[in-house]
Design a protein around this motif. Structure first.
Motif, short mmCIF file in Angstrom:
data_model
loop_
_atom_site.label_atom_id
_atom_site.label_comp_id
_atom_site.label_asym_id
_atom_site.label_seq_id
_atom_site.Cartn_x
_atom_site.Cartn_y
_atom_site.Cartn_z
N VAL A 315 16.54 -39.11 -38.75
CA VAL A 315 15.58 -40.18 -38.44
C VAL A 315 14.92 -39.90 -37.09
CG1 VAL A 315 15.29 -42.65 -37.98
CG2 VAL A 315 16.79 -41.91 -39.83
N ILE A 316 15.73 -39.54 -36.10
CA ILE A 316 15.19 -39.24 -34.77
C ILE A 316 14.22 -38.06 -34.85
CG2 ILE A 316 15.82 -38.42 -32.43
CD1 ILE A 316 16.71 -41.28 -32.82
N MET A 317 14.61 -37.01 -35.60
CA MET A 317 13.73 -35.84 -35.74
C MET A 317 12.37 -36.27 -36.31
SD MET A 317 16.55 -33.25 -37.40
CE MET A 317 15.53 -31.88 -37.91
N ALA A 318 12.41 -37.13 -37.32
CA ALA A 318 11.17 -37.58 -37.97
C ALA A 318 10.33 -38.44 -37.02
CB ALA A 318 11.50 -38.36 -39.24
N LEU A 319 11.00 -39.33 -36.30
CA LEU A 319 10.26 -40.25 -35.42
C LEU A 319 9.59 -39.50 -34.27
CD1 LEU A 319 12.70 -43.32 -35.33
CD2 LEU A 319 10.63 -43.02 -36.72
N ILE A 320 10.31 -38.53 -33.72
CA ILE A 320 9.72 -37.73 -32.63
C ILE A 320 8.48 -37.01 -33.16
CG2 ILE A 320 10.09 -35.70 -31.15
CD1 ILE A 320 13.05 -36.57 -30.92
N SER A 321 8.61 -36.46 -34.35
CA SER A 321 7.50 -35.72 -34.95
C SER A 321 6.29 -36.66 -35.17
CB SER A 321 8.00 -35.12 -36.26
OG SER A 321 6.96 -34.57 -36.98
N SER A 330 -0.94 -34.10 -32.01
CA SER A 330 -0.46 -32.72 -32.22
C SER A 330 -0.63 -32.37 -33.69
CB SER A 330 1.02 -32.60 -31.91
OG SER A 330 1.22 -32.64 -30.54
N GLU A 331 -1.06 -31.18 -33.95
CA GLU A 331 -1.29 -30.82 -35.35
C GLU A 331 -0.17 -29.96 -35.92
OE1 GLU A 331 -5.22 -30.08 -36.67
OE2 GLU A 331 -5.23 -32.24 -36.35
N SER A 332 0.62 -29.36 -35.02
CA SER A 332 1.63 -28.46 -35.55
C SER A 332 2.94 -28.59 -34.79
CB SER A 332 1.13 -27.02 -35.52
OG SER A 332 1.21 -26.48 -34.22
N GLU A 333 3.96 -28.02 -35.39
CA GLU A 333 5.30 -27.98 -34.79
C GLU A 333 5.83 -26.59 -34.97
OE1 GLU A 333 7.87 -30.77 -36.81
OE2 GLU A 333 6.58 -32.40 -36.14
N VAL A 334 6.54 -26.10 -33.97
CA VAL A 334 7.07 -24.75 -34.11
C VAL A 334 8.61 -24.80 -34.12
CG1 VAL A 334 6.75 -24.24 -31.63
CG2 VAL A 334 6.90 -22.38 -33.23
N VAL A 335 9.20 -24.01 -35.00
CA VAL A 335 10.67 -23.97 -35.12
C VAL A 335 11.14 -22.58 -34.74
CG1 VAL A 335 12.63 -24.31 -36.66
CG2 VAL A 335 10.55 -25.64 -37.01
N PHE A 348 10.70 -21.16 -45.19
CA PHE A 348 11.38 -22.17 -46.02
C PHE A 348 10.94 -23.58 -45.60
CE2 PHE A 348 14.83 -25.29 -46.09
CZ PHE A 348 14.99 -25.43 -47.46
N LEU A 349 10.94 -23.83 -44.28
CA LEU A 349 10.57 -25.17 -43.81
C LEU A 349 9.09 -25.46 -44.07
CD1 LEU A 349 12.48 -25.42 -40.40
CD2 LEU A 349 13.12 -26.43 -42.60
N GLN A 350 8.29 -24.40 -44.11
CA GLN A 350 6.87 -24.62 -44.41
C GLN A 350 6.71 -25.23 -45.79
OE1 GLN A 350 5.46 -20.64 -43.61
NE2 GLN A 350 4.47 -21.31 -41.71
N GLN A 351 7.41 -24.65 -46.78
CA GLN A 351 7.29 -25.24 -48.11
C GLN A 351 7.90 -26.64 -48.14
OE1 GLN A 351 9.62 -23.91 -51.45
NE2 GLN A 351 8.17 -24.73 -52.93
N LEU A 352 9.10 -26.74 -47.56
CA LEU A 352 9.80 -28.03 -47.58
C LEU A 352 8.89 -29.14 -47.03
CD1 LEU A 352 12.42 -29.73 -47.86
CD2 LEU A 352 13.00 -29.03 -45.55
N SER A 353 8.35 -28.90 -45.86
CA SER A 353 7.60 -29.96 -45.20
C SER A 353 6.14 -30.05 -45.67
CB SER A 353 7.66 -29.69 -43.69
OG SER A 353 6.85 -30.61 -43.03
N MET A 354 5.49 -28.90 -45.77
CA MET A 354 4.04 -28.94 -46.04
C MET A 354 3.72 -29.21 -47.51
SD MET A 354 3.27 -25.91 -43.35
CE MET A 354 1.52 -25.68 -43.39
N GLU A 355 4.58 -28.74 -48.43
CA GLU A 355 4.35 -29.08 -49.84
C GLU A 355 4.73 -30.54 -50.08
OE1 GLU A 355 4.51 -25.96 -53.25
OE2 GLU A 355 6.34 -27.10 -53.50
N SER A 356 5.65 -31.05 -49.28
CA SER A 356 6.07 -32.44 -49.47
C SER A 356 5.07 -33.42 -48.86
CB SER A 356 7.45 -32.68 -48.83
OG SER A 356 8.43 -31.89 -49.46
N ASN A 357 4.68 -33.15 -47.62
CA ASN A 357 3.91 -34.16 -46.90
C ASN A 357 2.45 -33.79 -46.64
OD1 ASN A 357 6.00 -35.99 -46.86
ND2 ASN A 357 6.85 -35.22 -44.94
N GLY A 358 2.01 -32.72 -47.27
CA GLY A 358 0.58 -32.37 -47.17
C GLY A 358 -0.22 -33.20 -48.15
N GLY A 373 1.26 -34.96 -43.00
CA GLY A 373 2.03 -33.73 -42.78
C GLY A 373 1.45 -32.78 -41.73
N ASN A 374 2.31 -32.32 -40.86
CA ASN A 374 1.83 -31.37 -39.85
C ASN A 374 2.11 -29.93 -40.26
OD1 ASN A 374 4.40 -32.29 -39.52
ND2 ASN A 374 4.09 -33.04 -37.46
N ILE A 375 1.55 -29.05 -39.48
CA ILE A 375 1.67 -27.61 -39.78
C ILE A 375 2.97 -27.10 -39.15
CG2 ILE A 375 0.60 -25.34 -39.41
CD1 ILE A 375 -2.06 -27.11 -38.96
#
Ligand code: F6P
Length: 522
Positions: A315-321, A330-335, A348-358, A373-375
């Motif tokens: 939840v914290i990770m999502a709220l910060i984002s 901010s348009e992107s996040e880097v891992v 892997f996270l690109q598909q997880l996040s960007m296919e889900s929330n794009g 969804g961010n990049i």
């Protein structure tokens, strides 16, 4: 039961957050640390061996309280219940979303359309276990009676990225089998993979939830042709297995029914590595390790389900984002994992996040008026420090970073590990604190050339105040990796709930597929 349909920008907390952003946007994190000597402790969370330090973010306690309030106003609690409970929250595809059932260890039934899914989940896990054992101990043999030395996973998207990332991520734990991945429809990919393989001792795992995906079927047919240069049609049953929901199509390919591993339409492709889609993981590291991987995810599921939002890692990770995406723009996040093993985490996270929330249509079917969804991008430390970090440190864009580090080195090379971790901490510190003109001046004073100092000074100043999260984990192992991935899955879910979008469909990938097919027909 459907998810609630709440426009986040119409909530009281969103309006408060806009005001709060205006008041605090220029505050430097250094002053926040000065004001509160306990800031690091207050803004750190411990889960098993994983520590999340989110103190280097441009936020105060008030920011977090407002963001938590936003989650509450968006009925996150109700959404979590529906998510774990098997409600059809993937409404546009009329499906439940139950990747959490794949690692579930509770005794309670999980019902979809009134039927408990757990017996089938456990049955498939037993089948994965038995099969893994036979392949690893050599009793399951190829068509000429030889044991397997190599495994090729044929799949794409969720049927490739997850298994590929984990097999590489847990390479340290691997057995004698060598695992390869074929995904791209580029014929050079498959040619490169098979060119050194022996058809007699290679096991092919065709992974396709639908068994209709052009890339996977084309690659599977090409491999079958290559295989049949040395073997007979009847031999396919020994060297090919499949993971799919489409049993008929798999059988038509020539695969023996007993070598088909089922999955279910309530598992989304990008969330499927916990199912039989992860067969190549189990084969590569053994079932016991695969089980530990699932257990790590299950433990994070429990944390996510039961922990108060203000102490809840996903939840914290999502709220910060959301704070950076929707308020700072901010348009992107880097891992950036500080381990070479996790080189494939970012794709892997690109598909997880960007296919889900794009998505740009909300759960009401209306165009959204706010960012979703961010990049996601990234690569491993320290390589990235010599590549793109210049832009993160001194560029014009605000790019929040997730640093992921491990206390222990797997091969135990202390000299390397100390240097690696010094860089891990240094990057976060440099982004946070920056370097003032005075500090630069002091550094350069020794040259005595004031003219040169004044000329170079502006280029050497770092403003700092650039945010990052620091994940510090004891050791990269199946359990910790399972927990980490599960936390990113739930982060993605929470974001989708708050953005009021459907995170579990992917209509956006269809048009390109259709057009490519039309071009082929012409
Ligand atoms: O890219 C679209 C997609 O449907 C992904 O969601 C999925 O992971 C991938 O294609 C592969 O699909 P399948 O497993 O059905 O071959």
């Amino acid at each position: 039961m459907s998810l609630f349909n709440i426009n986040p920008t119409k909530t009281a907390s969103w309006k408060e957050l806009i005001k709060h952003y205006e008041e605090t946007k220029d505050v430097h994190m250094k002053s926040l640390f000065l004001e509160d000597s306990d800031r690091k402790d207050k803004m750190s969370l411990q889960f098993e061996d994983l520590n999340l330090d989110f103190s280097k973010n441009r936020m105060t306690e008030k920011t977090m309280n407002l963001l938590v309030e936003l989650a509450k106003e968006c009925e996150l609690e109700d959404a979590i219940e529906k998510y774990f409970g098997g409600d059809k929250i993937n409404e546009t595809e009329n499906r439940a979303v139950l990747h959490t059932a794949l690692r579930n260890k509770d005794a309670n039934p999980i019902l979809v359309d009134g039927k408990d899914v757990m017996p089938e989940v456990n049955e498939t896990l037993n089948k994965i276990e038995a099969f893994t054992e036979e392949v690893v101990n050599g009793s399951f043999k190829g068509y000429s009676g030889k044991s397997f030395t190599d495994v090729v996973n044929i799949g794409i998207g969720g049927s490739d990225l997850g298994p590929n990332m984990v097999v590489e991520g847990l390479h340290f734990y691997k057995n004698h089998l060598n695992t390869h991945f074929v995904s791209n429809i580029d014929g050079d990919h498959v040619a490169e993979v098979i060119k050194d393989l022996n058809p007699e001792t290679t096991l092919f795992v065709i992974v396709s939830k639908t068994f209709t995906t052009q890339e996977t079927l084309t690659n599977a047919e090409t491999i079958k042709k290559w295989f049949l240069q040395s073997a007979k049609e009847d031999d396919i049953q020994y060297n090919f297995v499949a993971v799919s929901t489409n049993l008929e199509k798999v059988k038509n390919f020539g695969i023996d029914e007993k070598n088909i591993f089922t999955m279910w339409n309530w598992v989304g492709g990008r969330y499927s590595l916990w199912s039989a889609v992860g067969l190549s993981i189990s084969l590569a590291i053994g079932f016991e390790n695969f089980r530990k991987f699932l257990d790590g995810a299950y433990a994070m599921d429990q944390h996510f389900k039961k922990t108060d939002f203000s102490k809840n890692i996903p939840v914290i990770m999502a709220l910060i984002s959301i704070w950076y995406n929707n308020f700072f723009g901010s348009e992107s996040e880097v891992v950036i994992p500080y381990t070479q093993y996790l080189q494939k985490l970012a794709p892997f996270l690109q598909q997880l996040s960007m296919e889900s929330n794009g998505k740009s249509v909300d759960r009401n079917g209306e165009e959204v008026t706010y960012q979703t969804g961010n990049i996601i991008w990234g690569n491993t430390g320290t390589n990235v420090q010599h590549a793109f970090m210049q832009l993160v440190h001194q560029g014009t864009k605000l790019i929040p970073v997730d640093f992921i580090g491990f206390k222990e080195s797997l091969h135990g090379n202390e000299d390397h590990h100390q240097k690696l971790m010094a860089n891990f901490y240094a990057q976060a510190e440099a982004l946070y604190a920056g370097k003032t003109a005075e500090e630069v001046h002091l550094d350069m004073k020794i040259s005595g050339d004031e003219k040169k100092i004044n000329h170079l000074l502006p280029f050497k100043v770092f403003n700092g105040n650039r945010p990052s999260n620091m994940f510090l984990i004891e050791k990269l192992d199946p359990r910790s990796l399972g927990s980490l991935i599960s936390s990113y899955e739930h982060k993605t879910f929470v974001q989708g709930i708050i953005w009021n979008i459907y995170s579990f469909d992917q209509f956006g990938v269809e048009l390109g597929k259709e057009l490519a097919n039309k071009l082929l027909i012409k």
